[in-house]
Write a protein that holds these residues in place. Structure first.
Motif, PDB file in Angstrom:
ATOM      1  N   VAL A 294       0.845  -1.201   0.000  1.00  0.00           N
ATOM      2  CA  VAL A 294       0.000   0.000   0.000  1.00  0.00           C
ATOM      3  C   VAL A 294       0.877   1.246   0.000  1.00  0.00           C
ATOM      4  CG1 VAL A 294      -1.780   1.277   1.246  1.00  0.00           C
ATOM      5  CG2 VAL A 294      -1.840  -1.226   1.195  1.00  0.00           C
ATOM      6  N   ALA A 295       0.555   2.188  -0.881  1.00  0.00           N
ATOM      7  CA  ALA A 295       1.383   3.398  -1.014  1.00  0.00           C
ATOM      8  C   ALA A 295       1.339   4.269   0.229  1.00  0.00           C
ATOM      9  CB  ALA A 295       0.937   4.199  -2.239  1.00  0.00           C
ATOM     10  N   ASN A 296       0.138   4.560   0.734  1.00  0.00           N
ATOM     11  CA  ASN A 296      -0.017   5.457   1.877  1.00  0.00           C
ATOM     12  C   ASN A 296      -0.953   4.839   2.912  1.00  0.00           C
ATOM     13  OD1 ASN A 296       1.503   7.686   0.632  1.00  0.00           O
ATOM     14  ND2 ASN A 296      -0.281   7.896  -0.716  1.00  0.00           N
ATOM     15  N   PRO A 297      -0.439   4.007   3.811  1.00  0.00           N
ATOM     16  CA  PRO A 297      -1.294   3.392   4.831  1.00  0.00           C
ATOM     17  C   PRO A 297      -2.039   4.448   5.641  1.00  0.00           C
ATOM     18  CG  PRO A 297       0.830   2.295   4.764  1.00  0.00           C
ATOM     19  CD  PRO A 297       0.952   3.521   3.889  1.00  0.00           C
ATOM     20  N   LYS A 298      -3.301   4.151   5.948  1.00  0.00           N
ATOM     21  CA  LYS A 298      -4.150   5.122   6.640  1.00  0.00           C
ATOM     22  C   LYS A 298      -5.194   4.406   7.492  1.00  0.00           C
ATOM     23  CE  LYS A 298      -4.111   8.545   2.839  1.00  0.00           C
ATOM     24  NZ  LYS A 298      -4.956   9.346   1.924  1.00  0.00           N
ATOM     25  N   ASN A 299      -5.830   5.202   8.354  1.00  0.00           N
ATOM     26  CA  ASN A 299      -7.091   4.828   8.964  1.00  0.00           C
ATOM     27  C   ASN A 299      -8.166   5.631   8.250  1.00  0.00           C
ATOM     28  OD1 ASN A 299      -6.533   2.950  11.241  1.00  0.00           O
ATOM     29  ND2 ASN A 299      -5.225   4.640  11.910  1.00  0.00           N
ATOM     30  N   VAL A 300      -9.189   4.947   7.764  1.00  0.00           N
ATOM     31  CA  VAL A 300     -10.171   5.581   6.900  1.00  0.00           C
ATOM     32  C   VAL A 300     -11.576   5.278   7.393  1.00  0.00           C
ATOM     33  CG1 VAL A 300     -10.956   5.855   4.525  1.00  0.00           C
ATOM     34  CG2 VAL A 300      -8.581   5.207   4.972  1.00  0.00           C
ATOM     35  N   ILE A 308     -13.016  -2.670  -2.188  1.00  0.00           N
ATOM     36  CA  ILE A 308     -11.657  -2.634  -1.662  1.00  0.00           C
ATOM     37  C   ILE A 308     -10.741  -1.851  -2.599  1.00  0.00           C
ATOM     38  CG2 ILE A 308      -9.627  -4.039  -1.119  1.00  0.00           C
ATOM     39  CD1 ILE A 308     -11.531  -6.237  -0.172  1.00  0.00           C
ATOM     40  N   ALA A 309     -10.912  -2.021  -3.883  1.00  0.00           N
ATOM     41  CA  ALA A 309     -10.076  -1.316  -4.865  1.00  0.00           C
ATOM     42  C   ALA A 309     -10.208   0.194  -4.713  1.00  0.00           C
ATOM     43  CB  ALA A 309     -10.457  -1.741  -6.281  1.00  0.00           C
ATOM     44  N   ASP A 310     -11.423   0.681  -4.446  1.00  0.00           N
ATOM     45  CA  ASP A 310     -11.630   2.123  -4.260  1.00  0.00           C
ATOM     46  C   ASP A 310     -10.973   2.609  -2.974  1.00  0.00           C
ATOM     47  OD1 ASP A 310     -13.092   2.344  -6.609  1.00  0.00           O
ATOM     48  OD2 ASP A 310     -15.026   2.068  -5.618  1.00  0.00           O
ATOM     49  N   LEU A 311     -11.028   1.787  -1.947  1.00  0.00           N
ATOM     50  CA  LEU A 311     -10.400   2.139  -0.672  1.00  0.00           C
ATOM     51  C   LEU A 311      -8.884   2.188  -0.819  1.00  0.00           C
ATOM     52  CD1 LEU A 311     -10.449   2.678   2.340  1.00  0.00           C
ATOM     53  CD2 LEU A 311     -10.823   0.231   2.732  1.00  0.00           C
ATOM     54  N   ILE A 312      -8.323   1.214  -1.512  1.00  0.00           N
ATOM     55  CA  ILE A 312      -6.877   1.211  -1.760  1.00  0.00           C
ATOM     56  C   ILE A 312      -6.479   2.429  -2.588  1.00  0.00           C
ATOM     57  CG2 ILE A 312      -4.976   0.000  -2.892  1.00  0.00           C
ATOM     58  CD1 ILE A 312      -5.784  -1.400  -0.367  1.00  0.00           C
ATOM     59  N   ALA A 313      -7.298   2.776  -3.567  1.00  0.00           N
ATOM     60  CA  ALA A 313      -7.006   3.942  -4.410  1.00  0.00           C
ATOM     61  C   ALA A 313      -6.961   5.214  -3.580  1.00  0.00           C
ATOM     62  CB  ALA A 313      -8.047   4.062  -5.522  1.00  0.00           C
ATOM     63  N   PHE A 314      -7.852   5.321  -2.597  1.00  0.00           N
ATOM     64  CA  PHE A 314      -7.854   6.490  -1.712  1.00  0.00           C
ATOM     65  C   PHE A 314      -6.564   6.559  -0.899  1.00  0.00           C
ATOM     66  CE2 PHE A 314      -8.943   8.344   2.506  1.00  0.00           C
ATOM     67  CZ  PHE A 314      -9.176   9.646   2.077  1.00  0.00           C
ATOM     68  N   CYS A 315      -5.935   5.398  -0.682  1.00  0.00           N
ATOM     69  CA  CYS A 315      -4.671   5.344   0.055  1.00  0.00           C
ATOM     70  C   CYS A 315      -3.471   5.377  -0.882  1.00  0.00           C
ATOM     71  CB  CYS A 315      -4.641   4.093   0.931  1.00  0.00           C
ATOM     72  SG  CYS A 315      -5.906   4.077   2.225  1.00  0.00           S
ATOM     73  N   ALA A 352      -2.616  -5.359   2.454  1.00  0.00           N
ATOM     74  CA  ALA A 352      -2.135  -5.839   1.155  1.00  0.00           C
ATOM     75  C   ALA A 352      -0.625  -6.029   1.219  1.00  0.00           C
ATOM     76  CB  ALA A 352      -2.502  -4.849   0.052  1.00  0.00           C
ATOM     77  N   PHE A 353      -0.166  -7.238   0.905  1.00  0.00           N
ATOM     78  CA  PHE A 353       1.245  -7.578   1.038  1.00  0.00           C
ATOM     79  C   PHE A 353       1.837  -8.017  -0.303  1.00  0.00           C
ATOM     80  CE2 PHE A 353      -0.517  -8.472   5.301  1.00  0.00           C
ATOM     81  CZ  PHE A 353       0.289  -7.624   6.051  1.00  0.00           C
ATOM     82  N   THR A 354       3.104  -7.696  -0.465  1.00  0.00           N
ATOM     83  CA  THR A 354       3.841  -8.126  -1.647  1.00  0.00           C
ATOM     84  C   THR A 354       4.256  -9.595  -1.504  1.00  0.00           C
ATOM     85  OG1 THR A 354       5.986  -7.491  -0.720  1.00  0.00           O
ATOM     86  CG2 THR A 354       4.773  -5.799  -1.964  1.00  0.00           C
ATOM     87  N   ALA A 355       4.841 -10.138  -2.563  1.00  0.00           N
ATOM     88  CA  ALA A 355       5.277 -11.529  -2.539  1.00  0.00           C
ATOM     89  C   ALA A 355       6.295 -11.781  -1.429  1.00  0.00           C
ATOM     90  CB  ALA A 355       5.871 -11.908  -3.890  1.00  0.00           C
TER      91      ALA A 355
END
Length: 444
Positions: A294-300, A308-315, A352-355
């Motif tokens: 995740v680019a910018n972890p947040k509490n939302v 979920i895709a829209d929430l990730i996009a907001f972050c 969301a985690f990378t490999a």
């Protein structure tokens, strides 16, 4: 059941509370939401709206005559564009009300603060609110607050432990909605006739403990106090928490109410405090978004039905390819196969985690080190369960009390052989349940 008084788990690894200092951000209303009709343990709701209907914020859009349920309300205003059946995060099939939002967030004119004068009216109001356990269990809250032995209830335990790594949404609730937490706790004490409410908080959230202690003193709330917990997983598990606060053991299948205790998640409690003032049903919640992808972890603050895709996009979107997306924490959360899933009342975190983070180490042979036993908060024998499961030995699983396992994942976490012990525990429990069902059918 045996609980370890000195150390309830050997897990004392990093807590990864990366977003603990991140104040909650309110995301813009998405273009489309998909609101599930199955957001509680029990019966799913039936849609009360149809394609083409206009809906408002807080409007009831799903309900049923079944006993075990809560109604579902719209989190947005807009137009219903369809009623869809799709695969949910658990792999089953759910009905979803799809709403194209108008971005106006027009409130339903029928919303008003409930009139609550006694226990009966309190339970009725909570049922209408759509509240479920916001710790993830999604048990209808109204039923928990209506125990058969109401006269025996002595303590309310407000669960602010938030012991899962990464998750900080409850922490932010305790800092940002502290008054609502206190008001909700007061209401639970009053209408359930309890003696006292304990707000149980892990010691790594000292700012929340200090904040509550200050407010309790200022408001002279003699029936509420904080209860500091060691910051050690899994202190926030209901059965562990009851032992920590009251010293009583709670076996699997035993209702806390039978011990004179009601446990309420801190976000559920904050919701009660707010709902009794304004009557706005449960339509949104804080969600921690984190993980190395995740680019910018947040509490939302997220309206239910947001993809979920829209929430990730907001972050800020993904900064690297996600190889695993979890609903909830890394210990007890559930992986989903796509981010084209909507959020529900159960979701307190999206990770969301990378490999590199998601890869499972290669399993090797058991070395009989006993770490799984030491890590288990109930002193169970996970390696023995695994052996019995592989032999299909239902009787041994029963004798070793596999049903006491709460699937916290502590055994798998500490296993140097990287065996999927908690998964085999889960399968072993399912094997016992299936055998019990067959025996019951055979015996009539």
């Amino acid at each position: 059941m045996f609980l370890r008084a000195k150390h309830l788990s050997s897990i004392d690894a990093g807590h990864y509370k990366n977003t603990a200092s991140h104040a909650t951000e309110v995301m813009p209303v998405p273009d489309v939401v998909k609101i599930s009709m199955s957001q509680n343990i029990g019966a799913p709701c039936k849609p009360l709206v149809a394609k083409g209907d206009t809906v408002k914020v807080g409007q009831k859009i799903g309900d049923t005559d079944a006993f075990l349920h809560v109604p579902v309300h719209s989190s947005v205003s807009g137009t219903v564009t369809g009623i869809e059946t799709m695969t949910n995060a658990m792999g089953g099939q759910d009905t979803f009300v799809v709403i194209e939002t108008d971005k106006l967030q027009t409130m339903d004119e029928n919303i008003k603060a409930p009139v609550v004068t006694d226990h009966k009216s309190f339970v009725a109001a909570i049922k209408e609110s759509g509240l479920v356990g916001m710790g993830g269990a999604t048990f209808p809250a109204w039923l928990k607050y209506d125990p058969k032995n109401l006269e025996d209830i002595k303590y309310i335990i407000v669960n602010g432990a938030e012991c899962e790594p990464y998750l900080t949404s409850d922490h932010r609730t305790m800092l940002e909605d502290a008054q609502n937490v206190l008001d909700g706790a007061q209401a639970l004490v009053k209408y359930l006739g309890a003696e006292k409410a304990y707000i149980a908080i892990e010691s790594n959230k000292q700012d929340a403990i200090d904040n509550f202690n200050r407010m309790i003193a200022q408001q002279k709330l003699s029936n509420i106090e904080t209860f500091p917990l060691q910051a050690r997983y899994p202190k926030g598990a209901e059965r562990v928490l009851i032992y920590e606060v009251t010293g009583q053991t709670c076996d699997a299948g035993v209702l806390p109410a039978s011990l004179g205790v009601i446990v309420a998640n801190v976000s559920s409690t904050a919701f009660i405090g707010q709902y009794l003032k304004d009557g706005v049903p449960l339509i949104q919640r804080r969600v921690t978004v984190d993980g190395d992808a995740v680019a910018n972890p947040k509490n939302v603050m997220v309206p239910f039905g947001t993809m979920i895709a829209d929430l990730i996009a907001f972050c800020g979107g993904y900064k690297a390819e996600p190889r695993k997306i979890l609903l909830g924490g890394p210990m007890m959360g559930r992986a989903v196969y796509t981010d084209a899933q909507p959020t529900t009342k159960a979701n307190n975190g999206i990770l969301a985690f990378t490999a590199a983070k998601a890869a499972l180490p290669e399993e090797t042979a058991c070395i009989s080190c006993g770490r799984c036993h030491d890590a288990c908060p109930f002193g169970l024998l996970p390696v023995k369960y695994a052996d019995a499961y592989e032999r299909k030995d239902v009787q041994m699983l029963r004798e070793l009390k596999v049903m006491q396992c709460m699937e916290c994942g502590s055994c798998s976490f500490v296993c140097p052989a990287h065996r999927p012990l908690v998964f085999m525990n889960k399968l072993g429990k399912a094997m016992v349940k299936e055998a019990d069902k067959k025996e019951a059918a055979k015996n009539g």
